[in-house]
Design an enzyme around this catalytic site. Structure first.
Site, short mmCIF file in Angstrom:
data_model
loop_
_atom_site.label_atom_id
_atom_site.label_comp_id
_atom_site.label_asym_id
_atom_site.label_seq_id
_atom_site.Cartn_x
_atom_site.Cartn_y
_atom_site.Cartn_z
N CYS A 186 5.06 68.73 -3.39
CA CYS A 186 5.01 69.84 -2.44
C CYS A 186 4.65 69.72 -1.20
O CYS A 186 4.55 70.30 -0.36
CB CYS A 186 5.01 71.13 -3.22
SG CYS A 186 3.51 71.53 -3.85
N HIS B 168 -4.58 54.30 3.59
CA HIS B 168 -3.77 55.76 3.48
C HIS B 168 -3.66 56.00 2.09
O HIS B 168 -3.98 56.92 1.55
CB HIS B 168 -2.68 55.70 4.28
CG HIS B 168 -1.95 56.85 4.15
ND1 HIS B 168 -2.35 58.07 4.80
CD2 HIS B 168 -0.75 57.32 3.52
CE1 HIS B 168 -1.16 59.12 4.54
NE2 HIS B 168 -0.41 58.72 3.82
#
Lengths: 437, 277
Positions: A50, A99
Site C-alpha cells: 500500500c 535502494h
C-alpha cells in the site's frame, strides 16, 4: 548486466496515484510475464504494497529499459504516461542495489524499522519465482536483500523501541517491572485507547485484569472480555494496592485519583513501584503523584514524548544500518561483475578445447596405427599445454573484478581470441552458474 | 618479580580493554563488543589469578599484605563476582560501570607497588587469608550493589522526568536493578560479617583482645551497621527501590573510607606498612 528499479512510494506519490498502480496479489502472473516480454528486460520482480509499487529488473540496455518499464507501468494500469512519470523514480546499477537493500531493511519505510516490508518483498519474490521471471541475478540479489535486512535487524536496534502509544506503555512497564507475567492491570473507565493498551498488556503477559466504571454493567462487560473482574467505582481505590499498572480514561471533569490517596496506596504496597497511565483529557490522576517515590505517572503527552524519543532513537540506528548496507553493496557488486568474468573464461576454454580436439584428430590420422598408451599421452600433453597457457590469463580474469581495468582485460581477451559476444548467447551466461551447483 | 609486573600489566590491560569495549557497547549499542568485553574480563581474571598464585609461591604468604596486593585482590574479587552476576542477568551495561572501577583500583595498585619484604610476624597466621578473603569478597559484593544503585538512580530519574538519553535504552529494568541490590546485599552482608568475626578471633590470638577500637575496626563496624540497617529495612519494612539504592551508595562510600580513607588519614593496627614490621 545491470539491476534496474522503477517505482513510486509514499515519498514520491500521493495515495490516489499509489492505489491506481497497485498490482492485485491474486493476478501477478500476467504483469510479470508482460514485463519480461519487454525488449531488453531479462529478469523481473514486482513489489506492490500500500505504500509502494516497484519493478525490479535486469538489463544490458539501462536507459531504454527504464523508459520501457515506466511506459509498461502506465499502460498496464491505463494511466496517461505523463501523469504517472512525475511520481516515478528510477535507479540503475549501484543506486538500484542500494535502494532495494534500503527498502528491504525498512529504512525507506514510513515508520523506519517496521517489519512488514520484508515479508512483502518476500511475497513478491515468491510470485516471481513461481512464474520464473526471476533469474540468476535477481534470485541472488533478493536473497542478498533478505540477509541484509536480517543483519540490520540483529545488529542494530532499529526495531527495538515502540512507536505506538499503547505499545510504548507496555515497554515502559517492562522498564519498571522487568517482566509483566505476575502483574495486575486495572482499567479505570472505558476509553477505546485504554482497551487497546490493556490488550497489549495482556498479550505481553499480564495475568490479572480489574475493571471499574461508573456504570457497573459496562465494567462487567469489559471485564468479561479480558476474563478479569469488575470492581464497583465507589470502592476501586481500596483495591489499588493490589494493582501494579493503572490505565485510566474516565470522562470525569476533575481528578479521580488524588496524590494523598497514592501516598497511602504506595505505603500499603510496601513501596513496590506502580505504573499509572492517564489517557484521559482532562486528566484523571493528580500529576503530583509522579513526585512520589515508586510512582511513575504518564499522561498522553508523556507517552507521545516517549514515542518521539523512540523514533529519534530509530533514526540513530538507521545510520548504522546504512553503513551495513554500504558494505553489502560492495560485496554484491563484486559478485555481479564476476558473473561477467565467468562466461568469458568458459568461452575461452571452449575455444581452445575446440582447437585441441581438431588438431588431435589431424595428428592421430596422420600417425596411423598408435597404441592406447601413446594416444593417451599425446592427449594428456596437449591438454597440459592448454592448462599451462591458460593458467595465468584465467587467474588474471578471476581477479579482474578486484581491479579497475578488469573490464579492459575481459575486452582484450574477447577480441584477441575472437570469442562470441555473451549478449548474443545469453543462455550460456545464465545457465553456467546453475550448472556449478 | 619482573614476571609479576608483566602479568600485572597484562591484567590491567585486559580490564582496560574490557572497559573500552563495554563503553562501546553502551554508547554506540554494539552488541558484539559486549561479548568481547566479557572474554577480556575472563582473560584478565585468569592472568590475575595465576599472578597471585605465583606470588604466593614466591613469598610463601598470601600476597594481600600491602596496599598493592589488597587493591589488586579487591579488583579481582569484584570482576569475579560481576561475571557470576553477568551469567544470570546478562548485563553489559553493568560491566561499563564495574570494569572502570576495577581499572582505577588496579592503577592505584600499580602506583603503590613496592618490593616485598619479610612478612610481619603478626600476619603470619592462616587467619590472615581467611580474614581478608571474606572482607574483600564482601567488599566486592557491595561494589556491585553500589553500581546497581547508581544505575537505579539514573533509570529512576529518566523514568520520572520522562526525558530519555541513550542510556535509558541500555539500562536494565528497575526490578532487575533492585533484585541485584537485594542479592548482592544478602551475599555481601554475611561475607562482611564473617570477615569481621574472623578478624576478631585472629586479633584475640595475636593481641589477646577481640576488639580494640582501632579506627579501621570502628569504621568497619559503622559500615556493617549501615548495611545491617539496609538489610533489615529490606526484609521487614519493605524498603526497596530508590531508598535501597541510595543506602547501597552511602554504604559503599563508607566502605571505601574504611578500606582506604582510614589508612590514609588515620593510624592504627591495620596499616599497609605491616610488612616493614
Amino acid at each position: 548486466m545491470n539491476i534496474l528499479v522503477v517505482g513510486l512510494s509514499h515519498k514520491s506519490a500521493p495515495v490516489e496515484i499509489r492505489e491506481k498502480v497497485a498490482f492485485s496479489p491474486t493476478a501477478m502472473a500476467e504483469p510479470l510475464q508482460q514485463m519480461l516480454a519487454l525488449p531488453d528486460i531479462s529478469e523481473g520482480v514486482i513489489v506492490s504494497t500500500c505504500n509502494r509499487v516497484e519493478l525490479y529488473a535486469t538489463s544490458r540496455e539501462c536507459d531504454g529499459a527504464i523508459s520501457r518499464l515506466k511506459d509498461f507501468l502506465a499502460d498496464y494500469h491505463q494511466i496517461a504516461r505523463d501523469d504517472l512519470n512525475e511520481h516515478l523514480y528510477d535507479f540503475q546499477g549501484e543506486a538500484a542495489i542500494k535502494h532495494v537493500l534500503r527498502v528491504a531493511s525498512s529504512l525507506d519505510s514510513m515508520v523506519i524499522g517496521e517489519p512488514q516490508i520484508l515479508g512483502q518483498i518476500k511475497t513478491a519474490y515468491g510470485y516471481a519465482a513461481e512464474y520464473k521471471t526471476a533469474g540468476v541475478i535477481l534470485n541472488r540479489f533478493l536473497h542478498k536483500a533478505f540477509s541484509v535486512a536480517k543483519r540490520v535487524r540483529t545488529e542494530t536496534s532499529i526495531a527495538s523501541s515502540a512507536v505506538s502509544v499503547s505499545f510504548a506503555a507496555v515497554e515502559l512497564a517492562r522498564k519498571i517491572f522487568s517482566t509483566l507475567d505476575d502483574k495486575t492491570v486495572m482499567l479505570v473507565g472505558a476509553g477505546e485507547m485504554c482497551e487497546l493498551a490493556a490488550k497489549h498488556f495482556v498479550n505481553n503477559g499480564v495475568s490479572r485484569v480489574l475493571v471499574t466504571n461508573r456504570t457497573f454493567s459496562k465494567a462487567e462487560k469489559l471485564a468479561a472480555e479480558f476474563s478479569g473482574r469488575a470492581v464497583s467505582f465507589e470502592n476501586f481505590q481500596d483495591q489499588l494496592h493490589q494493582v501494579d499498572i493503572v490505565l485510566s480514561s474516565t470522562g470525569a471533569p476533575g481528578y479521580v485519583l488524588h496524590a494523598d490517596k497514592l501516598t497511602e496506596v504506595i505505603r500499603l504496597r510496601r513501596n513496590k513501584p506502580m505504573f499509572l497511565i492517564d489517557i484521559a483529557v482532562p486528566r484523571d490522576i493528580d500529576p503530583q503523584g509522579n513526585k512520589l517515590d515508586g510512582i511513575y505517572l504518564y499522561d498522553v503527552d508523556d507517552l507521545q514524548g516517549v514515542v518521539q524519543a523512540n523514533l529519534k532513537e530509530r533514526q540513530k540506528e538507521a545510520a548504522k544500518a546504512e553503513a551495513i548496507i554500504e558494505e553489502e553493496i560492495l560485496q554484491f557488486q563484486q559478485w555481479l561483475s564476476s558473473l561477467e568474468v565467468k562466461p568469458t573464461i568458459v568461452a575461452l576454454r571452449r575455444k581452445l578445447e575446440e582447437v585441441r580436439q581438431a588438431e588431435l584428430q589431424k595428428t592421430f590420422s596422420n600417425l596411423g596405427e598408435l597404441g592406447k598408451k601413446e594416444r593417451k599421452s599425446i592427449e594428456a600433453m596437449s591438454s597440459a599445454i592448454i592448462n599451462k597457457i591458460l593458467h595465468k590469463p584465467t587467474s588474471i580474469l578471476k581477479n579482474a573484478h578486484n581491479s579497475s581495468d578488469g573490464n579492459l582485460h575481459i575486452d582484450a581477451i574477447r577480441t584477441l581470441f575472437d570469442l562470441p559476444d555473451p549478449a548474443a548467447a545469453p543462455q550460456n551466461s545464465d545457465t553456467a552458474p546453475d550448472q556449478d551447483k | 618479580m619482573t614476571t609479576h609486573i608483566i602479568l600485572f600489566k597484562v591484567t590491567l590491560i585486559a580490564y582496560f580493554i574490557a572497559t573500552a569495549l563495554y563503553l562501546v557497547n553502551v554508547v554506540v549499542r554494539h552488541e558484539k563488543s559486549g561479548r568481547f568485553a566479557r572474554w577480556a574480563l575472563f582473560g584478565g581474571i585468569a592472568v590475575h589469578f595465576v599472578n597471585m598464585s605465583l606470588r604466593y609461591y614466591e613469598v610463601r604468604y598470601t600476597p594481600i599484605a600491602d596496599l598493592h596486593g589488597s587493591l589488586s585482590f579487591f579488583a579481582l574479587c569484584m570482576i569475579v563476582l560481576f561475571l557470576l552476576f553477568d551469567m544470570r542477568y546478562r548485563l553489559p551495561v553493568m560491566g561499563a560501570f564495574i570494569s572502570p572501577l576495577a581499572v582505577v583500583l588496579m592503577i592505584f595498585a600499580g602506583i603503590s607497588h613496592k618490593p616485598l619484604l619479610e612478612l610481619n610476624p603478626v600476619l603470619d597466621s592462616w587467619w590472615f587469608p581467611v580474614h581478608v578473603t571474606f572482607a574483600f569478597l564482601g567488599n566486592a559484593a557491595f561494589s556491585l550493589a553500589f553500581c546497581a544503585g547508581v544505575m537505579y538512580l539514573l533509570q529512576d530519574k529518566m523514568l520520572k522526568s520522562k526525558r530519555f538519553s541513550g542510556l535509558y535504552y541500555r539500562l536494565p529494568s528497575l526490578a532487575t536493578l533492585d533484585s541485584i541490590n537485594n542479592s548482592s546485599l544478602t551475599l555481601g552482608f554475611p561475607l562482611m560479617t564473617m570477615g569481621i568475626i574472623s578478624g576478631a578471633i585472629w586479633a584475640e590470638s595475636v593481641w589477646g583482645t577481640y576488639w580494640s577500637w582501632d579506627p579501621k575496626e570502628t569504621w568497619a563496624l559503622i559500615t556493617w551497621f549501615l548495611y545491617a540497617a539496609l538489610l533489615h529495612g529490606r526484609l521487614s519494612i519493605g524498603w526497596r527501590g530508590k531508598r535501597a539504592a541510595i543506602f547501597a551508595i552511602i554504604g559503599f562510600l563508607c566502605l571505601l573510607f574504611t578500606f582506604l580513607g582510614v589508612n590514609l588519614l588515620l593510624t592504627g593496627q591495620h596499616t599497609f606498612d605491616a610488612l616493614k614490621g
